[in-house]
Design a protein around this motif. Structure first.
Motif, PDB file in Angstrom:
ATOM      1  N   LEU A   7     -11.106  29.142   1.287  1.00 51.28           N
ATOM      2  CA  LEU A   7      -9.840  28.647   1.904  1.00 51.28           C
ATOM      3  C   LEU A   7      -8.783  29.099   0.325  1.00 51.28           C
ATOM      4  O   LEU A   7      -9.021  28.369  -0.403  1.00 51.28           O
ATOM      5  CB  LEU A   7      -9.885  26.983   1.750  1.00 51.28           C
ATOM      6  CG  LEU A   7      -8.795  26.103   1.945  1.00 51.28           C
ATOM      7  CD1 LEU A   7      -8.291  26.682   3.576  1.00 51.28           C
ATOM      8  CD2 LEU A   7      -9.236  24.688   2.144  1.00 51.28           C
ATOM      9  N   MET A   8      -7.954  29.948   0.840  1.00 47.23           N
ATOM     10  CA  MET A   8      -7.124  30.618  -0.096  1.00 47.23           C
ATOM     11  C   MET A   8      -5.614  30.617   0.352  1.00 47.23           C
ATOM     12  O   MET A   8      -5.272  30.034   1.162  1.00 47.23           O
ATOM     13  CB  MET A   8      -7.279  31.984  -0.326  1.00 47.23           C
ATOM     14  CG  MET A   8      -8.777  32.210  -0.683  1.00 47.23           C
ATOM     15  SD  MET A   8      -9.028  33.798  -1.109  1.00 47.23           S
ATOM     16  CE  MET A   8      -8.720  33.804  -2.896  1.00 47.23           C
ATOM     17  N   GLY A   9      -4.787  30.667  -0.703  1.00 46.49           N
ATOM     18  CA  GLY A   9      -3.331  30.366  -0.458  1.00 46.49           C
ATOM     19  C   GLY A   9      -2.744  30.143  -1.805  1.00 46.49           C
ATOM     20  O   GLY A   9      -3.150  29.583  -2.594  1.00 46.49           O
ATOM     21  N   ALA A  10      -1.277  30.290  -1.753  1.00 44.56           N
ATOM     22  CA  ALA A  10      -0.507  29.794  -2.959  1.00 44.56           C
ATOM     23  C   ALA A  10      -0.834  28.362  -3.279  1.00 44.56           C
ATOM     24  O   ALA A  10      -1.145  27.455  -2.630  1.00 44.56           O
ATOM     25  CB  ALA A  10       1.148  30.268  -2.513  1.00 44.56           C
ATOM     26  N   SER A  11      -0.562  28.117  -4.686  1.00 38.70           N
ATOM     27  CA  SER A  11      -0.670  26.857  -5.071  1.00 38.70           C
ATOM     28  C   SER A  11       0.426  25.863  -4.562  1.00 38.70           C
ATOM     29  O   SER A  11       1.732  26.123  -4.292  1.00 38.70           O
ATOM     30  CB  SER A  11      -0.298  26.748  -6.540  1.00 38.70           C
ATOM     31  OG  SER A  11      -0.582  25.396  -7.125  1.00 38.70           O
TER      32      SER A  11
END
Ligand code: GTP
Length: 310
Positions: A7-11
């Motif tokens: 599960l990835m993506g910008a803060s």
């Protein structure tokens, strides 16, 4: 069987919030209190029988992202079943987001070339312009950024059922025997004269499989006394994810008054619905549009079908 889900993506794009809603049964309002994820938070969720989801929630601050792409590269991107990349629909840093996304995609295709890629345009509730126009534009942009890699894009928000639709479809790709389950459910639906039977995972209430006929079946009219004669066009296309969302909210209300959720029966003027445990890890919902069929008979059928589905 363990499936790794990245599960990835910008803060701040909403990764931990969605994890908290789907896997921990917390309400959307509680997510405002969540702190930033430090490095990677790993969770094991027993999903269905032998299937364990190994969920890697990767904190999105730049320093962590840089480390995933360099020193931790092989640890992060190896043996991945699915990568979910979350984009904040209202981000002001789309170029930076896309750059990180492309780098992650490179890592993924290098270390786990068979992984499925799901992109979520998240916080759609905040979008002011017509949502569908904005979403189509975004999808095109993401497709371009992904090159030849096959992607599936969903618009999501923690404030409506869209999140359940996306996650149900994601976990569906991880369930090895989904098609067999659907066939069994169709048989079961026929046996109960049910319009439809839906199988949910117990903790998340994500839809695992349904008995619904394909669109072409639904269009063709069959014998009037058969359950499939019910006009599927009259059914809300969002009924599955709405049910997941409503049952999760109901379960949460139950937990607030220290009650446990076990089963549910609804006798409405034109249909009956029974939601009951099917196996250790699943719940089944049987929807019947025939007033002559008693709720007790539906419950008995569920009880008798349990062994087959265990
Ligand atoms: P890192 O841990 O730093 O990587 O961030 P994250 O991606 O895990 O973000 P997090 O889940 O902590 O969410 C950040 C903020 O976004 C929280 O205040 C949430 O309440 C809010 N948020 C999450 N999802 C939504 C959504 O669908 N709509 C709106 N309006 N706000 C959301």
């Amino acid at each position: 069987m363990k499936k790794k889900v990245l599960l990835m993506g910008a803060s701040g794009s909403g990764k931990t919030s969605m994890r908290s809603l789907i896997f921990s049964n917390n309400p959307a309002s509680s997510t405002a209190r969540l702190g930033a994820t430090i490095d990677v938070e790993q969770n094991h969720v027993r999903f269905l029988g032998d299937l364990i989801l190994n969920l890697w929630d990767c904190g999105g601050q730049d320093a962590f992202m840089d480390s995933y792409l360099t020193t931790q590269r092989s640890t992060i991107f190896q043996h991945v079943g699915v990568m979910i990349y979350v984009f904040d629909a209202e981000t002001r840093e789309i170029n930076k987001d896309l750059e990180y996304y492309r780098d992650c995609l490179d890592g993924l295709t290098q270390c786990s070339p068979d992984a499925a890629v799901f992109l979520l345009v998240h916080k759609m509730d905040l979008v002011q312009e017509p949502k569908s126009t904005m979403f189509d534009k975004k999808r095109e942009e993401l497709q371009k950024a992904s090159g030849d890699v096959a992607i599936t894009v969903f618009g999501t928000s923690i404030y409506d059922e869209s999140l359940y639709r996306a996650w149900s479809s994601i976990v569906h790709t991880l369930i090895p025997n989904a098609a067999v389950l659907s066939r069994h459910l169709t048989k079961f639906a026929d046996g109960c004269s049910a319009t439809e039977v839906i199988l949910f995972e117990r903790t998340t209430f994500l839809v695992i499989a349904t008995s619904s006929p394909s669109t072409s079946d639904a269009n063709s009219s069959s014998s009037p006394d058969s359950s499939s004669a019910y006009d599927f066009h009259q059914m809300n296309p969002k009924r599955y994810e709405r049910t997941s969302e409503l049952i999760k909210a109901f379960k949460w209300s139950c937990s607030r008054v220290r009650e446990e959720f076990h089963a549910l029966e609804m006798d409405m003027y034109d249909f009956t619905a029974v939601l009951d445990e099917m196996t250790r890890n699943t719940y089944v919902m049987v929807v019947v549009h025939d007033p002559t069929i008693e709720t007790a008979a539906i419950k008995l059928n569920i009880r008798m079908a349990r062994k087959k589905f265990e």
